[in-house]
Design an enzyme around this catalytic site. Structure first.
Site, short mmCIF file in Angstrom:
data_model
loop_
_atom_site.label_atom_id
_atom_site.label_comp_id
_atom_site.label_asym_id
_atom_site.label_seq_id
_atom_site.Cartn_x
_atom_site.Cartn_y
_atom_site.Cartn_z
N HIS A 35 -3.69 6.58 3.29
CA HIS A 35 -4.05 5.35 2.73
C HIS A 35 -5.60 5.16 3.22
CE1 HIS A 35 -4.06 1.43 1.45
NE2 HIS A 35 -3.77 0.85 2.64
N CYS A 52 0.80 -1.27 0.02
CA CYS A 52 -0.04 -0.04 0.02
C CYS A 52 0.72 1.24 -0.01
CB CYS A 52 -1.03 -0.11 1.14
SG CYS A 52 -2.10 -1.57 1.18
N ASN A 92 -10.14 -0.24 -0.13
CA ASN A 92 -8.50 -0.11 0.06
C ASN A 92 -8.09 -0.80 -1.23
OD1 ASN A 92 -5.85 -0.78 0.38
ND2 ASN A 92 -6.00 -1.66 2.39
#
Ligand code: ACO
Length: 330
Positions: free
Chosen positions: A254, A114, A285
Site C-alpha cells: 500500500h 485501503c 495514497n
C-alpha cells in the site's frame, strides 16, 4: 494451476491533473522538503469536476477487460471497493455495470478502505474457485479529493485520486492468487475516519461547519499499526503456503508513506530496492486503488516471468489489513 483463480487482466486510470508539493505550499503551512522526507510523495492526481469514482472506474475496467481479452458480457459479478462512492446508494458497482453494458453481472460495493483491493480479491477467488461465478471484475476507484480538507496539512498532502481494475477467472494466463490473508480490528475505528454523512451524524449545517465530512486521521498512531499489521499479514500469508520471504520476487505494498513501505521492506532484505514497488512519489495514497494501481504499473513496466511471486499488502481504516501472494503463470 487450473483449479486456482487468476488475475487475467489489469488496467488503471489516473486523472490528468497533477497536484504538486509546490502547489500545496501555497495552500497550507507545509514544504516540499517536509512532504518528501516524511511521506516520499512529490505529486498526486486530482479528478476533474466531471470525473467521478464510477467514471474513472469504468475506464480502468475497460482497460482490464481488453487486457483479459473479454467483453463486458463475459462478466458475471462486479465488486467495487471504494470509500468515495458516487452516492450512498445506489452502489457505484451498479453505475459501472450500466456504463459497461455488463448486463448479466451482479454488482456490489464493498468498503475496507485501503485494504479494499485485497478484500475484493479474496471474494473473487472464492467465487471463481467454488464455481459460483466464472469471471469476476474487481474495480477499485477513489475520488478522495472530494473528502479532503485542503486546509488540513496533516491529511491534504497525502491523498490522490485514481482507479484500477482486475479480471479474475480460472481460465487464461495471468497471476495465480495463491493465498489471501485478511484481518480487521474495529477497536481502532476512531483513529482514521470520516464521521459525518452516515446515520450517526446525518448531514446538517452543523456537521458541515464542524468539518465532519472530511478524512480525520491520527497519523502517527496509524503509522505504527500499519507497519505491524502489514508485516504480520505478509508472514501469515507466506506461512499458509509454507514459503519464506526469500521466495518472493516482488513486493507491492500500500502506497501510504515511503517510511511505512521501507519498514515493511525490511522483511524482504534479499530484494533490491526496485523490487519493492513504489508509485507513492507520483500518485500519493489512493486508498482502495493504491495496491491495484501499483500492481498494474509493475506489470506494465517489468516483464514478470512464470514462477515469480508477488506479495501484495495493505492497511487501512477500520482498521483493516491483508496480504496476498500472486504467482505468475504467463
Ligand atoms: N507539513 C508540515 N508539517 C506537518 C505536516 C505537513 N504537511 N503535517 C503534519 N505536520 C507536523 C505536525 O503538525 C507535527 O508538528 P508538531 O510536532 O509541531 O506538532 C509534526 O509535523 C509531526 O507530525 P506527525 O503526525 O508526528 O508526523 P509523522 O512523521 O507521523 O508523519 C504522516 C505524518 C505522514 C501522516 C504519517 O504519520 C503517516 O503516514 N501515517 C500513516 C498514514 C496511513 O498509513 N494511513 C492508512 C491508510 S489511509 C486510509 O485508510 C484512508
Amino acid at each position: 494451476m487450473n483449479n486456482k483463480a487468476k488475475v487475467i487482466g489489469t488496467g488503471s486510470y489516473l486523472p490528468e491533473r497533477i497536484l504538486t508539493n509546490r502547489e500545496l505550499e501555497q495552500m497550507v503551512d507545509t514544504s516540499d522538503e517536509w512532504i518528501v522526507t516524511r511521506t516520499g510523495m512529490k505529486e498526486r492526481r486530482i479528478a476533474a469536476p466531471d470525473e467521478f469514482t464510477s467514471t474513472m472506474g469504468v475506464i480502468a475496467a475497460r482497460r482490464a477487460l481488453e487486457d483479459a481479452k473479454l467483453t463486458p458480457q463475459d462478466i458475471d459479478y462486479i465488486i467495487v471497493a471504494t470509500i468515495t462512492p458516487d452516492y450512498p446508494f445506489p452502489s457505484t458497482a451498479c453505475l459501472i455495470q450500466q456504463a459497461l453494458g455488463a448486463k448479466k453481472a451482479a454488482s456490489v460495493d464493498i468498503q475496507a478502505a485501503c485494504t479494499g483491493y485485497l478484500y475484493a480479491l479474496s471474494m473473487a477467488k472464492a467465487f471463481v474457485e467454488t464455481g459460483v461465478y466464472k469471471n469476476v471484475l474487481i474495480v477499485v476507484s477513489e475520488k478522495l479529493s472530494s473528502i479532503i480538507d485542503y486546509k488540513d496539512r496533516s491529511t491534504c498532502v497525502l491523498f490522490g485520486d485514481g482507479a484500477a481494475a482486475s479480471v479474475v477467472s480460472l481460465e487464461g494466463k495471468g497471476l495465480v492468487i495463491q493465498s489471501v490473508r485478511l484481518g480487521a480490528d474495529g477497536e481502532q475505528a476512531d483513529l482514521l475516519k470520516m464521521a459525518g454523512g452516515g446515520c450517526r451524524h446525518p448531514t446538517t449545517v452543523e456537521t458541515v461547519e464542524q468539518g465532519m465530512h472530511y478524512i480525520k486521521m491520527a497519523g502517527n498512531e496509524v503509522f505504527k499499526h500499519a507497519v505491524r499489521r502489514m508485516e504480520a499479514a505478509c508472514k501469515e500469508c507466506l506461512e499458509a503456503l509454507q514459503l519464506q520471504e526469500l521466495d518472493v520476487s516482488w513486493v507491492v505494498p500500500h502506497q501510504a508513506n515511503i517510511r511505512i513501505i521501507d519498514a515493511v521492506a525490511k522483511r524482504f532484505e534479499h530484494l533490491p530496492p526496485e523490487r519493492i514497488y513504489k508509485t507513492v512519489e507520483k500518485y500519493g495514497n489512493t486508498s482502495a486503488s493504491s495496491v491495484a494501481i501499483a500492481l498494474h504499473d509493475l506489470l506494465q513496466n517489468h516483464p514478470i516471468k512464470t514462477g515469480e511471486k508477488i506479495m501484495l499488502t495493505a492497511f487501512g481504516s477500520g482498521f483493516t489489513w491483508g496480504a496476498a501472494l500472486l504467482e505468475a503463470d504467463r
